[in-house]
Design a protein around this motif. Structure first.
Motif, PDB file in Angstrom:
ATOM      1  N   GLU A  22       0.790  -1.224   0.000  1.00 43.08           N
ATOM      2  CA  GLU A  22       0.000   0.000   0.000  1.00 43.08           C
ATOM      3  C   GLU A  22       0.827   1.282   0.000  1.00 43.08           C
ATOM      4  O   GLU A  22       0.255   2.360  -0.163  1.00 43.08           O
ATOM      5  CB  GLU A  22      -0.939   0.014   1.222  1.00 43.08           C
ATOM      6  CG  GLU A  22      -1.957  -1.111   1.213  1.00 43.08           C
ATOM      7  CD  GLU A  22      -2.937  -0.998   0.063  1.00 43.08           C
ATOM      8  OE1 GLU A  22      -3.309   0.118  -0.321  1.00 43.08           O
ATOM      9  OE2 GLU A  22      -3.323  -2.051  -0.472  1.00 43.08           O
ATOM     10  N   ASP A  24       3.071   4.395  -1.157  1.00 40.34           N
ATOM     11  CA  ASP A  24       3.270   5.142  -2.399  1.00 40.34           C
ATOM     12  C   ASP A  24       4.747   5.364  -2.689  1.00 40.34           C
ATOM     13  O   ASP A  24       5.132   5.482  -3.847  1.00 40.34           O
ATOM     14  CB  ASP A  24       2.575   6.505  -2.319  1.00 40.34           C
ATOM     15  CG  ASP A  24       1.066   6.367  -2.372  1.00 40.34           C
ATOM     16  OD1 ASP A  24       0.592   5.388  -2.962  1.00 40.34           O
ATOM     17  OD2 ASP A  24       0.373   7.245  -1.826  1.00 40.34           O
ATOM     18  N   SER A  29       8.437   0.718   0.333  1.00 38.66           N
ATOM     19  CA  SER A  29       8.071  -0.635  -0.101  1.00 38.66           C
ATOM     20  C   SER A  29       9.260  -1.579  -0.058  1.00 38.66           C
ATOM     21  O   SER A  29       9.134  -2.728   0.369  1.00 38.66           O
ATOM     22  CB  SER A  29       7.507  -0.590  -1.520  1.00 38.66           C
ATOM     23  OG  SER A  29       6.291   0.085  -1.547  1.00 38.66           O
TER      24      SER A  29
END
Length: 81
Positions: A22, A24, A29
């Motif tokens: 999830e 951005d 990530s």
């Protein structure tokens, strides 16, 4: 096996996977994917597969994480979504 420890690791595993999907920012990530690999390595170790856990820690959390971070710093960090 210590089921309480495994349960806690599975919960952290699920949280890190959701955050990695999830986020951005690509760096967030990659860091969460590295944490995911490290937790998997801990789970392998707790379950008794020490050699598989060590390999996952070195390859999954170490080499792959560093490689992804180098690639991110050579490209843009934000997604176009």
């Amino acid at each position: 096996m210590i089921w309480e420890l495994e349960l806690v690791l599975f919960i952290f595993l699920l949280i890190s996977a959701i955050v990695a999907l999830e986020a951005d920012d690509l760096l967030v990530s990659v860091v969460m994917m590295t944490i995911f690999s490290f937790i998997i390595a801990l789970l392998f170790t707790v379950m008794g597969a020490i050699d598989v856990g060590f390999t996952e820690a070195v390859v999954g959390a170490g080499v792959t994480g560093v490689l992804f971070i180098v690639v991110i710093y050579q490209t843009s960090r934000k997604t176009n979504d």
